[in-house]
Design an enzyme around this catalytic site. Structure first.
Site, mmCIF file in Angstrom:
data_model
loop_
_atom_site.group_PDB
_atom_site.id
_atom_site.type_symbol
_atom_site.label_atom_id
_atom_site.label_comp_id
_atom_site.label_asym_id
_atom_site.label_seq_id
_atom_site.Cartn_x
_atom_site.Cartn_y
_atom_site.Cartn_z
ATOM 1 N N ARG A 112 0.846 -1.204 0.000
ATOM 2 C CA ARG A 112 0.000 0.000 0.000
ATOM 3 C C ARG A 112 0.882 1.255 0.000
ATOM 4 N NH1 ARG A 112 -4.599 2.347 4.145
ATOM 5 N NH2 ARG A 112 -6.236 2.551 2.627
ATOM 6 N N ASN A 171 -1.680 -1.992 7.911
ATOM 7 C CA ASN A 171 -2.163 -2.276 6.565
ATOM 8 C C ASN A 171 -1.183 -2.888 5.576
ATOM 9 O OD1 ASN A 171 -4.917 -1.692 6.754
ATOM 10 N ND2 ASN A 171 -4.471 0.492 6.836
ATOM 11 N N CYS A 226 -7.318 -3.621 14.103
ATOM 12 C CA CYS A 226 -7.660 -3.644 12.677
ATOM 13 C C CYS A 226 -6.380 -3.933 11.910
ATOM 14 C CB CYS A 226 -8.212 -2.274 12.268
ATOM 15 S SG CYS A 226 -8.697 -2.186 10.533
ATOM 16 N N SER A 227 -6.506 -4.692 10.849
ATOM 17 C CA SER A 227 -5.376 -4.850 9.942
ATOM 18 C C SER A 227 -5.984 -5.116 8.579
ATOM 19 C CB SER A 227 -4.484 -6.012 10.397
ATOM 20 O OG SER A 227 -3.467 -6.217 9.446
ATOM 21 N N ASP A 251 -6.894 -12.079 16.427
ATOM 22 C CA ASP A 251 -6.401 -13.224 17.187
ATOM 23 C C ASP A 251 -6.551 -12.947 18.677
ATOM 24 O OD1 ASP A 251 -3.815 -11.913 18.139
ATOM 25 O OD2 ASP A 251 -3.589 -11.737 15.971
ATOM 26 N N GLU A 282 -35.044 5.363 6.226
ATOM 27 C CA GLU A 282 -33.871 4.655 6.763
ATOM 28 C C GLU A 282 -33.400 5.290 8.074
ATOM 29 O OE1 GLU A 282 -31.966 2.694 2.707
ATOM 30 O OE2 GLU A 282 -31.359 4.733 3.280
HETATM 31 C C1 GLA Z 1 -7.823 -0.145 6.399
HETATM 32 C C2 GLA Z 1 -8.981 -0.354 7.351
HETATM 33 C C3 GLA Z 1 -10.160 0.472 6.905
HETATM 34 C C4 GLA Z 1 -9.765 1.917 6.863
HETATM 35 C C5 GLA Z 1 -8.570 2.118 5.948
HETATM 36 C C6 GLA Z 1 -8.029 3.531 6.038
HETATM 37 O O1 GLA Z 1 -8.078 -0.710 5.164
HETATM 38 O O2 GLA Z 1 -9.304 -1.698 7.458
HETATM 39 O O3 GLA Z 1 -11.249 0.278 7.756
HETATM 40 O O4 GLA Z 1 -9.479 2.370 8.149
HETATM 41 O O5 GLA Z 1 -7.510 1.234 6.293
HETATM 42 O O6 GLA Z 1 -6.929 3.732 5.245
#
Ligand code: GLA
Length: 729
Positions: free
Chosen positions: A445, A482, A528-529, A536, A616
């Protein structure tokens, strides 16, 4: 007593409420594995071992002329390396003379009250009233001064046994640790299946079930993270095992870095199961007096199929892994701006999203990627954790005040472990990024990875993150990561210690998280990744919720959340309602269905509320009320998988611990002309107690619901969903 030891001090039986685990130091001090399974009396089971001269299975010197005694066929707790067991080793040592050998024999044991801790690593912990017990067995290496301590922690109620090893060099010369797994279990008999969870970015944790034969079945990661591709958890089970019946054993690694896990039958039909840090790119120098602690494996046995196993893991993770202010506290419903704006936002847009969200009752605004440095796309700015005051029209403190003034909580996105070459941080400290001198680094990325093993890198990140958290009184952090990690080179490490870097990286990440949580005890961390690339049990020790996947398509999420549910509770799964057509798949699903699917997770929204219709918006209010109404069930109840991905009617449910209530969610994933009846299974209600079903108002005994299920009166349309409740009357 959870740990029962024979009067001669040689046989050890670990007892949980429903399972037993037995091992024994034999006449030659080899630590034999004798049993793991349904609960039994603590009687010695050495007779289970059949002795014969298998041929080409050599004998250790103590065996004398007895050719039936061979390390090559014995079931062992700590199989050595290079000394006659030709199967997979567990701990591999290179000695100062260059030899590669490790022969471990029983030396002593100790029983400790309470669960053990592992320095710098996550470990299942005791809660106030419930104290576990720990057995520590010390094994000596026969020809060197290396000792291995085997740790067994017993959580009786959850039917969990935790394991790890600590390898100590008590000698004067350095020893190289070339492999150090955390657990080995040799199942003497039986045919088995192995279930693991494979995947990829935006399609994580899809179960795959294969028979265990003589060719090794192995999963793992050498990406520096536990990975999207294989989750560090697996189930060994009876080939006939189902959700409701049959023996199954879970192995779940409380670690967020490289791992290996697998099973293989040997020549005598014994199945060896292992889990630990992946030996590829692992080489640890144990200098004189040094010790290495491996990460923890959480093992659990259920004779009641996968559902029973799942309940045990969910209880363990909720009670003994997740920590902090939000362990049992209700998590705030959030709105995240990522899929609403991506990088294209300014302060006005963000405040407007917050205001609209607040009017509907949403409790927290999360500002995602793009608020810092020069960051209007994903190829610059990472590392520069200074608010872009031009874009944000002021300081983060000011924005925080505005959000808080609405009565909302405020969350912020960080990706601490990363750096873009186009950043001030990189220009100032190019050597902080992982790259091997003389080689162009691999970019993921468009970013490089910071060397998290370096204290000044962590110091910089701590100073930056904590100052922003203080300034804007941040309530929540989404900690992202990421890319996969390669180009390992530690500028501060001597050449012989380069093989420690993957592990030291993980220790550095854990240390930084621990420090932040100690300083900000009220902070809610969401892991988050790229979605679920680091989902895990290790990460859950720091972050009680993890963004389950970057895939927010409600139908794909059925598969992803299904696979995730085998080990991890619904309350740990980040799940949001997003816009349609879905940004990952282009699929259009009803707003209600998206809500129903996200309700079985932490729950939140990730869309532009400007584009949401009045109808909605009304649904948002209803969904928030439903989230409150079912929170106790979804976050603390027992989880039941009621259908499998691929079935036209997907279903799952939750039953309250006291069995007074239950809810089931059904989603139609496919439709046919001239449709047949749709039938939903119901599980977990108490027999002899009456329940009214919200769908048809009918009251039945729990036994009736559990065995007869519910037939829908009207067939659901494609992607239509229902949330059905059972209440005791
Ligand atoms: C990752 C996260 C997303 C968002 C983007 C931002 O992909 O999983 O939810 O936060 O990065 O760049």
């Amino acid at each position: 007593m959870a740990i029962q030891i024979s009067s001669d001090g040689c046989t050890f039986t670990l007892q949980t409420e429903k399972s037993s685990y037995q091992m024994m130091a034999d006449a030659h001090d080899v630590l034999l594995h004798l049993y793991y399974g349904r609960k039994i009396a603590a009687e010695n089971l050495e007779e289970r071992i059949f002795r014969s001269d298998v041929g080409f299975a050599g004998n250790p010197p103590e065996a004398g002329e007895d050719r039936t005694y061979s390390l090559d066929v014995l079931p062992q707790e700590l199989p050595g390396s290079g000394v006659g067991d030709y199967r997979e080793d567990m701990v591999r040592l290179y000695h100062a003379d260059g030899s590669c050998a490790a022969d471990f024999r029983f030396e002593s044991y100790e029983v400790q009250e309470g669960a053990y801790r592992i320095p710098g690593l996550p470990a299942a912990y005791d809660t106030g009233e419930e104290k576990g017990e720990t057995l520590v067995i010390t094994m000596r290496e026969t020809a060197s001064a290396v000792k291995v301590k085997l740790y067994y922690g017993v959580f009786e109620k959850e039917n969990v046994i935790t394991r790890t090893v600590c390898i100590e060099n008590q000698g004067k010369e350095a020893v190289i640790l070339d492999k150090a797994l955390s657990c080995n279990v040799d199942f003497l008999f039986g045919n088995w299946d192995l279930i693991y969870f494979e995947g990829r970015h935006v399609m994580e944790r899809i179960p795959e079930r294969v028979p265990v034969r003589h060719a090794k079945v192995e999963i793992g990661s050498i990406r520096g993270t536990s990975s999207h591709q294989y989750n560090p958890a697996m189930i060994l089970c009876d080939p006939a095992a189902t959700e409701d019946f049959g023996s199954c054993y879970g192995f779940c690694f409380a670690y967020s870095g490289n791992f290996v896990a697998g099973a293989q039958k040997d020549q005598i039909g014994l199945t060896r199961v292992q889990m630990g840090i992946h030996p590829v790119q692992f080489r640890y120098t144990l200098a004189a007096g040094e010790a290495f602690f491996a990460p923890q494996v959480l093992m659990s046995y259920s004779s009641e199929g996968f559902t029973g196993l799942t309940h045990q893991y969910h209880d363990l993770i909720r009670e003994h892994i997740c920590r902090g202010a939000y362990k049992h506290a209700k998590r705030p419903v959030l709105i995240n701006n990522w899929e609403a704006t991506y990088f294209d936002f300014d302060k006005e847009k963000i405040v407007k999203i917050a205001q609209q969200a607040h009017e509907l009752g949403i409790e927290m605004l999360v500002l995602d990627d793009g608020w810092f440095g020069k960051r209007d796309s994903d190829n610059s700015g990472l590392g520069d954790w200074y608010t872009n005051e031009k874009k944000m029209d002021g300081t983060m403190g000011e924005l925080g005040d505005e959000i808080h003034a609405l009565g909302m909580k405020f969350g912020l996105w960080f990706e601490p472990e990363m750096i873009n070459e186009d950043s001030d941080l990189y220009r100032a400290h190019p050597d902080w990024a992982l790259r091997i001198p003389g080689r162009e680094p691999n970019r993921g990325r468009d970013q490089l990875v910071l060397d998290m093993s370096r204290s000044e890198v962590r110091e910089y990140l701590y100073e930056r993150i904590s100052s922003i958290l203080n300034e804007a009184k941040i309530d929540y952090v989404k900690w992202d990561m990421n890319r996969s990690v390669c180009d390992l080179f530690g500028h501060e490490l001597p050449p012989e210690r380069m093989g420690e870097l993957y592990h030291r990286f993980v220790l550095g990440v854990y240390e930084l998280k621990e420090r932040l949580l100690a300083h900000f005890p009220q902070l809610l961390l969401e892991g988050c990744s790229g979605g679920g690339g680091r989902f895990d049990a290790g990460m859950l020790y720091y972050a009680p919720q993890i963004w389950c996947s970057d895939n927010t398509d409600a139908i794909n999420r059925l598969t992803i959340q299904y696979g995730t549910s085998f080990f991890y509770p619904a309350g740990t799964m980040g799940a949001h309602v997003s816009a349609v057509p879905n940004h990952q798949t282009g699929r259009v699903t009803p707003f209600t269905t998206r809500g129903h699917v996200a309700l079985s997770g932490t729950f939140g929204y990730e869309l532009d509320l400007n584009l949401v219709s009045a109808e909605e918006k009304q649904m948002v209010k209803e969904q928030l009320a439903e989230f409150d109404r079912y929170y106790e069930l979804t976050h603390e109840g027992d989880y039941y998988r009621l259908a499998k991905p691929g079935e036209a009617l997907m279903a799952w449910g939750f039953v309250a611990k006291d069995q007074s209530r239950a809810m089931v969610t059904v989603v139609s994933t496919d439709v046919e002309g001239n449709p047949l009846a749709q039938h939903v299974s119901v599980k977990g209600l108490a027999e002899g107690r009456n329940y009214r079903c919200s769908y048809n108002g009918i009251v039945h005994d729990g036994s009736v619901w559990n065995n007869c299920g519910l037939t829908l009166k009207k067939v659901l349309k494609e992607y239509e969903s229902l949330l059905i409740e059972w209440t005791e009357v």
